[in-house]
Enzyme design. Structure first.
Site, PDB file in Angstrom:
ATOM      1  N   GLY A 121      35.503  41.367  43.250  1.00 44.56           N
ATOM      2  CA  GLY A 121      35.218  40.444  44.028  1.00 44.56           C
ATOM      3  C   GLY A 121      35.432  39.237  42.867  1.00 44.56           C
ATOM      4  O   GLY A 121      34.848  37.626  43.402  1.00 44.56           O
ATOM      5  N   ALA A 122      36.255  38.835  41.749  1.00 41.32           N
ATOM      6  CA  ALA A 122      35.768  38.065  41.130  1.00 41.32           C
ATOM      7  C   ALA A 122      34.992  36.857  40.927  1.00 41.32           C
ATOM      8  O   ALA A 122      35.309  36.270  39.735  1.00 41.32           O
ATOM      9  CB  ALA A 122      36.759  36.673  41.462  1.00 41.32           C
ATOM     10  N   SER A 160      37.683  45.789  40.174  1.00 38.01           N
ATOM     11  CA  SER A 160      37.929  44.565  39.692  1.00 38.01           C
ATOM     12  C   SER A 160      37.293  44.262  38.468  1.00 38.01           C
ATOM     13  O   SER A 160      36.587  45.019  37.561  1.00 38.01           O
ATOM     14  CB  SER A 160      37.960  43.890  41.078  1.00 38.01           C
ATOM     15  OG  SER A 160      39.259  42.882  40.833  1.00 38.01           O
ATOM     16  N   ALA A 161      36.255  42.667  39.353  1.00 36.94           N
ATOM     17  CA  ALA A 161      34.927  42.543  38.819  1.00 36.94           C
ATOM     18  C   ALA A 161      34.152  43.443  38.862  1.00 36.94           C
ATOM     19  O   ALA A 161      33.065  43.294  37.287  1.00 36.94           O
ATOM     20  CB  ALA A 161      34.515  41.213  39.773  1.00 36.94           C
ATOM     21  N   ASP A 218      48.364  46.623  40.154  1.00 41.06           N
ATOM     22  CA  ASP A 218      47.245  45.656  40.336  1.00 41.06           C
ATOM     23  C   ASP A 218      47.765  43.976  40.275  1.00 41.06           C
ATOM     24  O   ASP A 218      46.389  42.628  40.667  1.00 41.06           O
ATOM     25  CB  ASP A 218      46.331  45.680  38.871  1.00 41.06           C
ATOM     26  CG  ASP A 218      44.564  46.842  39.810  1.00 41.06           C
ATOM     27  OD1 ASP A 218      44.398  46.802  40.719  1.00 41.06           O
ATOM     28  OD2 ASP A 218      44.924  48.144  38.593  1.00 41.06           O
ATOM     29  N   HIS A 246      46.621  45.795  43.909  1.00 42.16           N
ATOM     30  CA  HIS A 246      44.713  45.715  43.910  1.00 42.16           C
ATOM     31  C   HIS A 246      44.102  46.905  44.846  1.00 42.16           C
ATOM     32  O   HIS A 246      43.739  45.690  45.975  1.00 42.16           O
ATOM     33  CB  HIS A 246      44.327  44.308  43.307  1.00 42.16           C
ATOM     34  CG  HIS A 246      43.553  43.952  43.145  1.00 42.16           C
ATOM     35  ND1 HIS A 246      42.948  44.976  41.429  1.00 42.16           N
ATOM     36  CD2 HIS A 246      42.395  43.572  42.920  1.00 42.16           C
ATOM     37  CE1 HIS A 246      41.835  44.343  41.055  1.00 42.16           C
ATOM     38  NE2 HIS A 246      41.266  43.302  41.875  1.00 42.16           N
TER      39      HIS A 246
END
Length: 550
Positions: free
Chosen positions: A123-124, A210-211, A338, A453
């Site tokens: 979630g960045a 991701s994050a 992605d 992604h």
């Protein structure tokens, strides 16, 4: 047959009560979850909202939970950590958020000494939760299917995100990385307490996307993780990804101070003001200004709040810390597209049926991505990516090139470098590489779009089984394959061995030999390939990285 029926009736076989831990003793007190039947002789016991640390102080490391009296009914997810909503218009969540969820599979008898898989959400570094919503059915990260089908305990954890998780001055006054310390506290709690839930504390795997994948990578590289877990899986992100590390944290802290009325020329006064500020206002100040960016730069520039080299949890640049990861078995890969979702924001024409994407737009994207090298990088990168276009390129090929550039730059190349560094430093630990390229299930995208992604997660967490009506049999095949590889790896360090049948043997990645597994629903011997996008990896790691900075 009659005898079997009598035996079953004699056992009183209500599967939900056949095998159950019931009340479990943890270091903080007693907890009790809920049992869910998954078959005639199988169930998964779920403990939701178990605290692993106390309510954290603002920009402080997590502290041990003081404990509770009586039995904690662990049947509901707890609040996510305070964060902006997806549309960035308001906040949700709470500062009281350091909880985890445990999914324990049982058969006829209560499980003991199972491998444990601890999941870190993506979630960045800005939003997300251990129980993030799926479009249909249970939480996207509901661990029941994976636990049941793979014979592992799945744990999902919360950690602080956004301003409260990652604001930093780049020095000891506000060192940052609070979200990483939360993750570390959760993994440590699991190691100390999981035996009571039937887990083996000496067989922990951490995995994330991701994050969350970059977070797994940071946990591997930190000296604080020595002996804490055994294996790690990163899906679409590593510590070397250009969005995973803040380069100029003080500038961002000053920007946030301005937004909340704490701007002072004296930095210490500014920090005192920030520490007294309302957490909701601080969280909103860390939101992404999407409207400012559209058409003016690249999405990557919006992802500002992230970990920092703090001299403590991360004592050095990530690329210099792979000796710390030498003891962990490592499995890593990316989705073939992605970068597509980000490319669609940076160059909107790639998803348009009517508009073509021009060479100038491709050069503009490269200018935004490579600004640390100045103008020199753009012609060389453009020639590498347009070499296969021909004189009159097919518009779809130009559009796909844009997605490939962002996928390579943000995800694939950094992951390949991380795999290489791991293999080079490894002391007996295994290294495995994959590319997930199942076609997208998201409607409305052009035909050339493959795996978007985060599209791997629905299969890994068994959604084609838990919500079967929205999937086809081929999706269940893929889900079965992924759960088998991932949980075998968690059990043994080898995705091919561990009790679950796999469709194709997955060869190990070494210093000199770089095979990777192509993961989709049609796996066969030809799913093993070599030297993933080597031409492009070589460009970014050799030619581009040796260009002088701007």
């Amino acid at each position: 047959m009659r005898l079997l029926l009598l035996v079953l009736l004699g056992l009183g076989l209500n599967p939900a009560s056949a095998a159950k831990l019931g009340v479990v003793q943890t270091e903080g007190g007693l907890v009790e979850g809920r049992s869910f039947s998954t078959g005639l002789f199988s169930s998964v016991e779920v403990f939701k909202g178990v605290p692993f640390a106390d309510v954290p102080g603002k920009w402080e490391k997590p502290k041990p939970h003081p404990g509770w009296s009586g039995i904690l009914k662990a049947t509901k997810y707890r609040d996510r950590c305070l964060q902006v909503t997806l549309l960035q218009t308001k906040t949700r969540g709470s500062e009281d958020c350091l909880y985890l969820n445990i999914f324990v599979p049982h058969e006829l008898s209560v499980s003991t000494s199972l491998p444990v898989m601890v999941y870190l959400f993506g979630g960045a570094f800005l939003l997300g939760a251990s129980n993030d919503l799926a479009i249909l059915g249970d939480s996207l990260y509901d661990g029941k299917e994976m636990a049941d089908r793979g014979g592992v305990i799945v744990v999902t954890v919360n950690y602080r995100v956004g301003t409260l998780g990652f604001l930093s001055t780049g020095d000891s006054r506000l060192p940052g990385n609070y979200g990483l310390w939360d993750q570390h506290a959760a993994i440590s709690w699991v190691r100390r307490n999981i035996r009571g839930f039937g887990g083996n504390p000496d067989n922990l795997t951490i995995f994330g996307q991701s994050a969350g994948a970059a977070s797994v990578s940071f946990q591997m590289l930190s000296p604080y993780s020595k002996g804490l877990f055994r294996r790690a899986i990163t899906q679409g992100g590593v510590a070397l990804s250009p969005w995973a590390l803040q380069k100029n944290p003080m500038a961002l802290t000053k920007k946030i101070a301005r937004k909340v009325g704490c701007w002072r020329t004296d930095e210490d006064e500014m920090l005192t003001c920030l520490k007294m500020s309302d957490p909701v206002g601080l969280t909103m100040a860390g939101k992404i200004d999407i409207l400012l960016i559209l058409g003016k730069g690249v999405v990557m520039d919006m992802l500002e709040l992230s970990p920092v080299v703090d001299g403590d949890f991360l004592p050095d640049e990530p690329s210099n810390l792979f000796h710390n990861a030498a003891q962990f078995d490592y499995l890593a890969g990316t989705n073939s597209m992605d970068g597509h979702i980000f490319a669609g924001v940076d160059v909107p024409s790639i998803n348009s049926k009517k508009a073509n994407t021009t060479a100038e737009q491709v050069k503009g994207l490269l200018t935004g991505l490579t600004k640390e090298k100045g103008d020199a990088a753009v012609p060389s990168a453009f020639s590498v990516y347009s070499v296969h276009w021909g004189l009159a390129p097919d518009p779809a090929i130009v559009k796909k090139t844009v997605a490939d550039i962002e996928t390579d730059f943000l995800f694939l190349v950094p992951t390949q470098i991380a795999l290489q560094l791991h293999a080079n430093n490894s002391s007996g630990a295994g290294t495995y590489s994959y590319l997930f390229n199942m076609k997208t299930r998201i409607p409305g995208f052009p035909r050339w779009v493959e795996a978007e992604h985060a599209e791997d997660l629905q299969y890994l967490f068994g959604k084609p089984f838990s919500t079967p009506l929205v999937y086809f049999p081929r999706h269940r095949d893929l889900s079965r394959y992924m759960i088998a590889y991932w949980t075998n790896f968690a059990k043994t360090g080898d995705p091919n061995r561990g009790g679950s049948r796999v469709p194709v043997p997955w060869p190990v990645f070494t210093k000199t030999h770089q095979p990777y597994l192509i993961i989709n629903d049609e796996m066969s011997k030809s799913s093993v390939s070599y030297d993933l996008r080597a031409y492009y990896v070589r460009y970014w790691t050799e030619t581009y990285s040796h260009l002088p900075p701007a």
